[in-house]
Enzyme design. Structure first.
Site, mmCIF file in Angstrom:
data_model
loop_
_atom_site.group_PDB
_atom_site.id
_atom_site.type_symbol
_atom_site.label_atom_id
_atom_site.label_comp_id
_atom_site.label_asym_id
_atom_site.label_seq_id
_atom_site.Cartn_x
_atom_site.Cartn_y
_atom_site.Cartn_z
ATOM 1 C CB SER A 246 -0.748 -0.052 1.424
ATOM 2 O OG SER A 246 -0.101 0.549 2.560
ATOM 3 C CG ASP A 247 1.538 5.839 -1.164
ATOM 4 O OD1 ASP A 247 2.473 5.852 -0.186
ATOM 5 O OD2 ASP A 247 1.453 6.776 -1.925
ATOM 6 C CD1 TRP A 248 4.868 4.936 5.068
ATOM 7 C CD2 TRP A 248 4.733 3.899 3.025
ATOM 8 N NE1 TRP A 248 5.919 4.159 4.767
ATOM 9 C CE2 TRP A 248 6.005 3.525 3.616
ATOM 10 C CE3 TRP A 248 4.398 3.398 1.774
ATOM 11 C CZ2 TRP A 248 6.779 2.353 3.056
ATOM 12 C CZ3 TRP A 248 5.309 2.537 1.216
ATOM 13 C CH2 TRP A 248 6.346 1.885 1.860
#
Ligand code: BGC
Length: 693
Positions: A246-248
């Site tokens: 995932s992106d953060w």
């Protein structure tokens, strides 16, 4: 369609299955979420290492506090984590040189390995839809073909060093405004023709080990757990067998994350055990709400990637850090990325022997850019600003008068302007270093308009008035509006954010040691309203953005609608001149398919050695579905000595002729006539011909 990999495919990795059979459910779940800001867990008792990650595309990011929940990314302040800072990715795209992309990637991969990373979160390959997107500088321009051709060797370069690449941000992440929640609506054809090709190439040709999801939603579902993007397309159609990360803080739901293709959840803002793929995931499996197979698949992917990445080998590649070779690679990319936009009176290159004094004007003449911009920031080992580059070059032998000219503080504007005008008036040549900086162009926000900030229009106009022998050098990662002064300026250079050797490269180009060869990877419109996202598409939302312009992105729109840009896609001048000729178009059959071979010659008719990027565009003369006027399908950068002639041979296959038909769910190459347009830019077509399929 399910994204789950059949266990049978794993025969070559028997050990993976064995490892999984020995793991507890808790251990498996722990591998599926962050354990620090940039690391997910391994299983020590089984010899499974953690997965250590790092930003970003332009260098290895400095080390940060491992567990700061407050979205602060606080640096640890180490003395040994300053690294090589390469030019930004749109500069790399502007070199149109895939060999350099590989060199860049290899140097970055070596630095990443030397800092003991396993996975580098690179490259960014989102398409530049709007000139305003704050992260355009981190991506590779507006054209899916160019981005594909540049990202694949970059990924090979990185991964050959024993570090996995994490391509990002999948997908349709084309604006920073409301980036965490905006819902992007884009039709299937546009998705396939414009926004996915670079990702597909990165996965299928680049063999990227991991894919980082985007923050935004796509058709109502967050990209980090988007069933269509991740399960149907990425893991299904493209057979991606690596890890989706995932992106953060891009995850919003445990069920979706478990089932719709996410493998590792990363984040920043809460304790790691609270992540959607942490305790809530464990409990959902224990209570039977989510199938345990989901976690087995994720762990299988992680372990397989670790094997490929050499993480179970005793002797891993060691990498190297801050070497002269890496600095040279950074310089080479910067030199080849610089775009000579305009040189109408032949002011450039400057002849130092004829100069007594130069005025160096503008805040960007002496500003560092590396340590800004958001997650792609780099603590550079050093950074040569343009002023430092010029001073180093002349070592006191030329009078250099510096005037800041403009500043973010409006209070001093009049005084700075006057000093600049005076400096210009008293110099043989004035060079204005302006454009943008990372205070106004960065991750997390978009610009409000294309205007040059801090009163620069007025400054440039006044300096040009004071001294017509003025060269404008712009630092930017996106198009800027030049209409206010462009008519009066005879020499304009675009240097992008050129990394730690930017100042050296700029002075090399200004004084002719390097013959400029960069070409624009994006259209520079005259006005923001001319660009398709703004004239016919939705931008910026706030909540839903429909890409109504469809496939008409960048030059595809400007060409098809006959709108004159300020500088077109593919534009970039040289101190030499190149003559194109002898176009031959022939059919060539291979065992698998029939190709079209395009041959032509380029002669350097100038006096300096130089490089030309020949661009091959294809026009489908008649088609069942509407197509752009022309599309880039091949290019070749050739280095040619004065009076030398080189032959370029390019082979086009069926994919160069095809469009995506959403009804047939596939790529179609229709019969009929296709035109081949070969030129020095998208608007400077020198030779053309046609063939029939
Ligand atoms: C960015 C990513 C980056 C991540 C970790 C996010 O905000 O969108 O590109 O890799 O942070 O720093």
């Amino acid at each position: 369609m399910s994204g789950t990999l059949p266990p049978g495919e794993l025969n070559s990795y028997d050990s993976i299955l064995k490892l999984i059979s020995q793991m507890t459910l808790e251990e498996k779940v722990a591998m599926c979420h962050g354990a620090t800001l940039f690391m997910s867990s391994g299983v020590e008792r089984l010899g499974i290492p953690p997965l250590k990650m790092s930003d970003g595309p332009h260098g290895v990011r400095e080390e940060l506090y491992p567990d700061d929940w407050h979205w602060e990314f606080r640096p640890l302040g180490l003395a040994n984590d300053a690294s090589t800072c390469f030019p930004c990715l749109c500069a790399l795209a502007a070199t149109w040189n895939p060999n350099l992309a590989e060199e860049y990637g290899a140097a970055l991969g070596q630095e990443s390995r030397a800092r003991a990373k396993d996975l580098h979160l690179v490259p960014g390959i989102n398409i530049a839809r709007s000139p305003l997107c704050g992260r355009n500088f981190e991506y590779m321009g507006e054209d899916p073909y160019l981005a594909s051709k540049m990202c694949v060797p970059y990924i090979h370069g990185v991964q050959n060093q024993g570090v996995g690449a994490g391509i990002k941000h999948f997908a349709v992440n084309n604006q920073e405004f409301n980036r965490f929640h905006v819902d992007v609506i884009v039709d299937e054809r546009t998705l396939r023709e414009i926004y996915l090709p670079a990702f597909k190439a990165a996965v299928q040709e680049g063999k990227a080990y991991s894919v980082i999801g985007a923050y935004n939603k796509f058709r109502g579902q967050y990209c980090c757990h988007n069933e269509h993007l991740l399960n149907d397309i990425l893991k299904g159609e493209w057979q991606f067998d690596g890890i989706v990360i995932s992106d953060w803080d891009g995850v919003h739901d445990t069920q979706e994350a478990a089932n719709y293709g996410l493998d590792i959840e990363m984040g920043t803002t809460k304790p790691f055990h609270e992540y959607y793929l942490a305790k809530p995931y464990l409990e959902a499996i224990q209570s039977g709400k989510i199938d345990e197979n989901t976690v087995d698949d994720k762990v299988r992917r992680i372990l397989r990637t670790m094997f490929k990445n050499g993480m179970f080998e005793k002797e891993r590649k060691k990498g190297s850090f801050n070497t002269p070779k890496h600095q040279k690679a950074a310089l080479k990319v910067a030199q080849q990325s610089i775009v000579l936009l305009k040189n109408s009176d032949g002011i450039l290159p400057l002849d130092a022997r004829k100069l007594r004094a130069i005025a160096v004007i503008g805040d960007n003449a002496d500003r560092y850019h590396a340590h800004g911009g958001g997650s792609s920031m780099v603590k550079a080992l050093y950074e040569v600003t343009p002023l430092a580059g010029l001073k180093k070059r002349f070592d006191g032998k030329l009078l250099i008068n510096y005037a800041q000219g403009y500043s973010a503080q409006p209070k001093m504007a009049d005084q700075l302007l006057q000093e600049a005008v005076d400096a210009a008036a008293n110099a043989d040549v004035a060079i204005v270093f302006g454009g943008l900086n990372h205070d106004v162009e960065a991750e997390g926000f978009d610009r409000m308009d294309m205007k040059l900030p801090f009163g620069q229009d007025e400054l440039i106009a006044r300096v040009l008035q004071a001294n017509p022998k003025t060269v404008i050098v712009l630092t930017a990662g996106s198009p800027v509006d030049m209409t206010y002064w462009n008519d009066k300026a005879s020499a304009v250079i675009l240097s992008w954010y050129g990394g730690m050797e930017s100042g050296t490269a700029i002075s090399d180009v200004l004084f002719g040691d390097v013959n400029p060869s960069g070409k624009l990877p994006v259209t520079f419109p005259k006005r923001l309203e001319d660009s398709p996202a703004h004239s016919i598409g939705d931008y910026p939302g706030p909540d839903v953005v429909t890409y109504k312009e469809g496939i008409f992105v960048g030059y595809r729109y400007f060409d098809s609608m006959n709108i004159d840009p300020m500088f077109c896609f593919g534009h970039g001048l040289s101190y030499s001149a190149f003559e194109y000729g002898e176009l031959k178009i022939e059919r060539e059959s291979t065992a698998r398919e029939e190709n079209v071979v395009v041959r032509f010659s380029i002669r350097n008719t100038g006096e300096l050695e130089g490089a030309e990027t020949a661009q091959v565009y294809i026009r489908d003369v008649e088609s069942s579905l509407v197509r752009p006027f022309k599309e880039l399908k091949a290019f070749k950068k050739v280095f040619i000595k004065p009076n030398e002639k080189k032959t370029v041979t390019i082979s086009l296959d069926k994919s160069s002729l095809s469009y995506y038909d959403p009804d047939k769910k596939g790529w179609i190459a229709e019969k009929g006539v296709f035109e081949v347009l070969v030129g020095s830019s998208s608007r400077d077509i020198r030779i053309f011909g046609s063939f029939e399929v």
